[in-house]
Scaffold this motif. Structure first.
Motif, PDB file in Angstrom:
ATOM      1  N   PRO A   1       0.790  -1.223   0.000  1.00  0.00           N
ATOM      2  CA  PRO A   1       0.000   0.000   0.000  1.00  0.00           C
ATOM      3  C   PRO A   1       0.828   1.282   0.000  1.00  0.00           C
ATOM      4  N   ASN A   2       2.081   1.194   0.384  1.00  0.00           N
ATOM      5  CA  ASN A   2       2.934   2.383   0.382  1.00  0.00           C
ATOM      6  C   ASN A   2       3.690   2.543  -0.940  1.00  0.00           C
ATOM      7  N   ASN A   3       3.335   1.727  -1.940  1.00  0.00           N
ATOM      8  CA  ASN A   3       4.055   1.762  -3.215  1.00  0.00           C
ATOM      9  C   ASN A   3       3.112   1.576  -4.410  1.00  0.00           C
ATOM     10  N   LEU A   4       1.827   1.813  -4.220  1.00  0.00           N
ATOM     11  CA  LEU A   4       0.854   1.528  -5.274  1.00  0.00           C
ATOM     12  C   LEU A   4       1.056   2.355  -6.538  1.00  0.00           C
ATOM     13  N   GLU A   5       1.642   3.541  -6.422  1.00  0.00           N
ATOM     14  CA  GLU A   5       1.847   4.365  -7.613  1.00  0.00           C
ATOM     15  C   GLU A   5       2.793   3.696  -8.606  1.00  0.00           C
ATOM     16  N   LYS A   6       3.583   2.723  -8.142  1.00  0.00           N
ATOM     17  CA  LYS A   6       4.507   2.006  -9.031  1.00  0.00           C
ATOM     18  C   LYS A   6       3.945   0.657  -9.482  1.00  0.00           C
ATOM     19  N   CYS A   7       2.677   0.393  -9.157  1.00  0.00           N
ATOM     20  CA  CYS A   7       1.997  -0.842  -9.565  1.00  0.00           C
ATOM     21  C   CYS A   7       2.811  -2.087  -9.224  1.00  0.00           C
ATOM     22  N   PRO A   8       3.122  -2.314  -7.946  1.00  0.00           N
ATOM     23  CA  PRO A   8       3.929  -3.480  -7.577  1.00  0.00           C
ATOM     24  C   PRO A   8       3.161  -4.775  -7.825  1.00  0.00           C
ATOM     25  N   PRO A   9       3.865  -5.885  -8.068  1.00  0.00           N
ATOM     26  CA  PRO A   9       3.171  -7.160  -8.197  1.00  0.00           C
ATOM     27  C   PRO A   9       2.357  -7.429  -6.933  1.00  0.00           C
ATOM     28  N   GLU A  10       1.205  -8.040  -7.119  1.00  0.00           N
ATOM     29  CA  GLU A  10       0.331  -8.362  -5.988  1.00  0.00           C
ATOM     30  C   GLU A  10       0.076  -9.864  -5.965  1.00  0.00           C
ATOM     31  N   LEU A  11      -0.094 -10.391  -4.780  1.00  0.00           N
ATOM     32  CA  LEU A  11      -0.276 -11.815  -4.581  1.00  0.00           C
ATOM     33  C   LEU A  11      -1.685 -12.101  -4.077  1.00  0.00           C
ATOM     34  N   ILE A  12      -2.340 -13.053  -4.713  1.00  0.00           N
ATOM     35  CA  ILE A  12      -3.649 -13.534  -4.256  1.00  0.00           C
ATOM     36  C   ILE A  12      -3.507 -15.025  -3.991  1.00  0.00           C
ATOM     37  N   LEU A  13      -3.888 -15.449  -2.802  1.00  0.00           N
ATOM     38  CA  LEU A  13      -3.856 -16.857  -2.440  1.00  0.00           C
ATOM     39  C   LEU A  13      -5.276 -17.316  -2.171  1.00  0.00           C
ATOM     40  N   ILE A  14      -5.644 -18.437  -2.776  1.00  0.00           N
ATOM     41  CA  ILE A  14      -6.967 -19.022  -2.560  1.00  0.00           C
ATOM     42  C   ILE A  14      -6.748 -20.399  -1.957  1.00  0.00           C
ATOM     43  N   ASN A  15      -7.191 -20.561  -0.721  1.00  0.00           N
ATOM     44  CA  ASN A  15      -7.042 -21.820   0.011  1.00  0.00           C
ATOM     45  C   ASN A  15      -8.395 -22.486   0.134  1.00  0.00           C
TER      46      ASN A  15
END
Length: 79
Positions: free
Chosen positions: A63-77
């Motif tokens: 959330p402190n780097n969203l302007e650079k579009c960082p990779p995001e992780l979604i985990l579905i268990n």
């Protein structure tokens, strides 16, 4: 290589169909381009609608780097 949101969601859906209890699907969203933003939204929308009785969904971002579009992780268990 650019992936397609609809194909990605279909792949997640297919993976959930064969996922055993206790199994995890991990998705990395690279959203620094227009198609990536569309795909990210589709994946998050789909994962958000999964029944919490059967699935635990985690979403990790920077959330402190969203302007650079960082990779995001979604985990579905699958419970």
């Amino acid at each position: 290589i650019t992936t397609d949101g609809e194909e990605t969601v279909n792949g997640i859906r297919a993976g959930l169909g064969i996922l055993k209890s206790g199994g995890i699907i991990s998705i990395i969203c690279y959203w620094g381009h227009p198609e990536g933003k569309t795909e990210r939204k589709m994946v998050i929308d789909y994962a958000s609608q999964l029944d919490p009785q059967y699935y635990h969904v985690s979403y990790v971002t920077q959330p402190n780097n969203l302007e650079k579009c960082p990779p995001e992780l979604i985990l579905i268990n699958k419970k």
